[in-house]
Design a protein around this motif. Structure first.
Motif, PDB file in Angstrom:
ATOM      1  N   HIS A 122       0.820  -1.219   0.000  1.00 36.65           N
ATOM      2  CA  HIS A 122       0.000   0.000   0.000  1.00 36.65           C
ATOM      3  C   HIS A 122       0.851   1.265   0.000  1.00 36.65           C
ATOM      4  N   VAL A 123       2.120   1.108  -0.389  1.00 40.52           N
ATOM      5  CA  VAL A 123       3.032   2.241  -0.510  1.00 40.52           C
ATOM      6  C   VAL A 123       3.380   2.421  -1.984  1.00 40.52           C
ATOM      7  N   THR A 124       3.250   3.652  -2.455  1.00 38.57           N
ATOM      8  CA  THR A 124       3.627   3.999  -3.831  1.00 38.57           C
ATOM      9  C   THR A 124       4.799   4.962  -3.764  1.00 38.57           C
ATOM     10  N   ILE A 125       5.804   4.715  -4.575  1.00 35.38           N
ATOM     11  CA  ILE A 125       6.966   5.597  -4.611  1.00 35.38           C
ATOM     12  C   ILE A 125       6.975   6.342  -5.941  1.00 35.38           C
ATOM     13  N   VAL A 126       7.079   7.670  -5.848  1.00 37.17           N
ATOM     14  CA  VAL A 126       7.146   8.519  -7.036  1.00 37.17           C
ATOM     15  C   VAL A 126       8.397   9.386  -6.943  1.00 37.17           C
TER      16      VAL A 126
END
Length: 142
Positions: A122-126
């Motif tokens: 549930h972690v998105t890295i941008v």
């Protein structure tokens, strides 16, 4: 009735204390977007400089910590400005991120993963603030 209620969806921004002005700028960018609002009391807190020894009124610090825990628990999405290199991270944002992880919040990290918890599903890295804002706007029900 011929009107609709516009809901503002709360986002929390976590960042190192030393980057508070940058975090305030990011909050302004997020707040400029339709239906997005940042609620992060630490950005407007009355503490000017904690230094390295926590030499500050402990009751005031406890009060600020409680506000931050409430803000994280009430947010729909958590935005971490991960601007510190691995090994030089500060602890406050790590605690806030841990609270968000434990509560199952949607988490968006701007920067790089610097610990194993940043790799959870549930972690998105941008890479950029613009990408983070696009992701925030795309969240369903948020």
């Amino acid at each position: 009735s011929g009107y609709s209620v516009q809901t503002m969806y709360k986002k929390y921004i976590a960042a190192p204390w030393e980057h508070r002005e940058f975090a305030k700028h990011v909050a302004e960018l997020v707040n400029a977007e339709d239906r997005l609002t940042v609620k992060a009391s630490w950005l407007d807190g009355k503490i000017e400089n904690l230094g390295t020894d926590m030499d500050y009124d402990s009751e005031h610090l406890k009060s600020e910590a409680v506000k931050d825990v409430i803000d994280v628990s009430e947010c729909q999405a958590f935005l971490l400005l991960n601007v510190q290199a691995r090994g030089s991270e500060t602890s406050g944002k790590a605690v806030e991120t841990g609270i968000a992880l434990a509560l199952g919040k949607t988490i968006i990290i701007v920067g790089k993963a610097t610990n194993i918890f940043h790799l959870l599903s549930h972690v998105t890295i941008v890479k950029t603030i613009d990408e983070a804002i696009i992701k925030l706007k795309s969240l369903k029900g948020v």
